[in-house]
Scaffold this active site. Structure first.
Site, PDB file in Angstrom:
ATOM      1  N   GLY A  70       0.804  -1.213   0.000  1.00 38.08           N
ATOM      2  CA  GLY A  70       0.000   0.000   0.000  1.00 38.08           C
ATOM      3  C   GLY A  70       0.840   1.267   0.000  1.00 38.08           C
ATOM      4  N   CYS A 324       2.571   5.285  18.748  1.00 37.91           N
ATOM      5  CA  CYS A 324       3.522   4.588  19.621  1.00 37.91           C
ATOM      6  C   CYS A 324       4.641   3.936  18.842  1.00 37.91           C
ATOM      7  CB  CYS A 324       2.796   3.537  20.435  1.00 37.91           C
ATOM      8  SG  CYS A 324       1.803   2.428  19.438  1.00 37.91           S
TER       9      CYS A 324
HETATM   10  C1  LIG Z   1      -1.787  -0.431   6.042  1.00 33.91           C
HETATM   11  C2  LIG Z   1      -2.111   0.814   5.315  1.00 33.91           C
HETATM   12  C3  LIG Z   1      -1.202   1.365   4.385  1.00 33.91           C
HETATM   13  C4  LIG Z   1       0.158   0.785   4.144  1.00 33.91           C
HETATM   14  O1  LIG Z   1       0.095  -0.450   3.465  1.00 33.91           O
HETATM   15  P1  LIG Z   1       1.402  -1.377   3.411  1.00 33.91           P
HETATM   16  O2  LIG Z   1       1.052  -2.474   2.475  1.00 33.91           O
HETATM   17  O3  LIG Z   1       1.629  -1.867   4.798  1.00 33.91           O
HETATM   18  O4  LIG Z   1       2.519  -0.531   2.909  1.00 33.91           O
HETATM   19  C5  LIG Z   1      -1.582   2.516   3.708  1.00 33.91           C
HETATM   20  N1  LIG Z   1      -2.774   3.081   3.916  1.00 33.91           N
HETATM   21  C6  LIG Z   1      -3.674   2.588   4.785  1.00 33.91           C
HETATM   22  C7  LIG Z   1      -5.005   3.265   4.957  1.00 33.91           C
HETATM   23  C8  LIG Z   1      -3.377   1.442   5.524  1.00 33.91           C
HETATM   24  O5  LIG Z   1      -4.259   0.959   6.386  1.00 33.91           O
END
Ligand SMILES: *Cc1c(COP(=O)(O)O)cnc(C)c1O
Length: 389
Positions: A70, A324
């Site tokens: 993400g 945290c």
């Molecule tokens: C978890 C998350 C991300 C990051 O995704 P990753 O695959 O861990 O890099 C970005 N945006 C939101 C809203 C998320 O919940």
């Protein structure tokens, strides 16, 4: 252990692992190689997975690009669009409560001379379409608004924002990492130009995600090298991960209504019971327009961190929703963004469910939570004052 931190990551399904296994061993080939076996099998799997995932969001396979997750999808969407459209303008609109993958990307671009407007949200964490409209200028290239918030679960009016952006001729990106596999997504109906998703949030493997880029959207390449992903993102494809992601998403979106009804009922039971049993407690986020699996509370007069540790010692895994992990003692930007004062924001707890969460787990969680909150409050000098009043 009772795992209630599915917004942070989810457990992978056995069926997803089974789907992935052949691509580590028999079909380990490089999908870009010219020889037929085993590259051919990898190439076919890649095409099939792309079709499956695109189909789940109403896109075509040529509009879907695989990423490492993400965060990469968010970075690519924002940097890629801004770099490629410099002639059009230098202005981005986003919100104050985005994930750090969006916020820190925007802050980075500000240092490079781009202009960013951080639109505030209401007390529920929802952005208003007219606030977005008022922020749009001749220089605006991109609007980036999250589909659903990862801390408080609020779902934004995505289709309306998309419609506005289409009318104004600006691109619309949404971080749908929490929403994918949890709520209905249709990039056509919801007028989305770019959309980020990540497999580990819907029981797929970690380290794989995707960016949907509508046909015709001008976007710069961020990873230069080979010709993978239509020449837009180099690196040998993570075939096993991609196959796992496709399996996880098709499972997540199958019988979505039925699953949503079950999780929502458990969510509402948890919210209702906690609010009824624990005094001086508030629910964060929108009461109805929220992710089926999200609960977020603030318990007055206590520290979320102490609550988290006490629960952890008894085997209950939740999150405080505060910063945290970064080693900072500042309360979460999301809770401050919805207007909570520091002392309230400090007492936050997020419990996020999955399709595997049971009523028994919720009951035992509440049973553990209530006395811990009371014990922590009894140690708090602020609470002493309240009780004696
Ligand atoms: C978890 C998350 C991300 C990051 O995704 P990753 O695959 O861990 O890099 C970005 N945006 C939101 C809203 C998320 O919940």
């Amino acid at each position: 252990m009772v795992y209630l931190d599915n917004a942070a990551t989810t457990k992978m399904k056995e069926s997803v692992l089974s789907a992935m296994m052949p691509y580590f061993f028999e079909n380990f080939g490089n999908a870009s190689s010219t020889y037929t076996t085993p590259g051919q099998a990898a190439r076919t799997a890649l095409t099939e997975a792309r079709k499956t995932i695109a189909g789940c969001i109403g896109a075509t396979e040529r509009e879907l690009y695989f990423t490492s997750g993400g965060s990469e999808a968010d970075n690519w969407a924002i940097k890629g669009v801004m770099l490629k459209n410099q002639k059009k303008g230098n202005h981005i609109i986003t919100t104050t409560i985005e994930h750090h993958a969006v916020l820190h990307t925007c802050e980075f671009l500000e240092k490079q001379g781009y202009k960013v407007t951080y639109v505030p949200v209401d007390e529920y964490g929802m952005v208003s379409v007219s606030d977005i409209e008022n922020a749009i200028t001749d220089e605006t290239v991109l609007v980036s608004v999250m589909f659903a918030n990862n801390e408080i679960g609020t779902i934004n009016p995505i289709a309306e924002i998309g419609k506005l952006c289409r009318q104004k001729g600006v691109y619309f990106h949404t971080d749908a990492v929490q929403a994918t596999g949890a709520v209905e997504i249709d990039v056509e109906k919801q007028n989305i130009d770019l959309l980020s998703m990540s497999a580990h949030k819907f029981h797929g493997p970690k380290g794989v995600g995707a960016l949907y880029v509508r046909k015709g959207v001008q976007i710069e390449n961020l990873i230069h090298g080979g010709a993978q992903e239509n020449g837009k993102r180099a690196t040998t494809e993570n075939i096993a991960g991609i196959v796992g992601m496709a399996e996880a998403l098709s499972e997540a979106t199958a019988n979505l209504e039925e699953k949503t009804a079950k999780i929502t009922a458990l969510r509402d039971y948890l919210i209702k019971t906690v609010l009824e049993t624990v005094p001086y407690t508030r629910l964060n986020g929108h009461p109805e327009k929220r992710l089926p699996n999200n609960t977020s509370f603030c318990f007055k007069y206590i520290e979320g961190e102490s609550l988290l540790l006490s629960l952890d010692m008894q085997g209950y895994v939740v999150s405080s929703g505060s910063a945290c992990t970064s080693g900072s003692l500042d309360p979460s930007h999301v809770l401050l963004g919805i207007g909570l004062p520091h002392e309230i924001a400090h007492g936050s707890l997020r419990a996020s469910l999955s399709e595997f969460t049971t009523k028994e787990e919720i009951d035992s969680f509440i049973k553990a939570l209530v006395p811990i909150v009371q014990r922590l409050r009894n140690m708090s000098p602020l609470y002493e004052g309240v009780e004696s009043k």
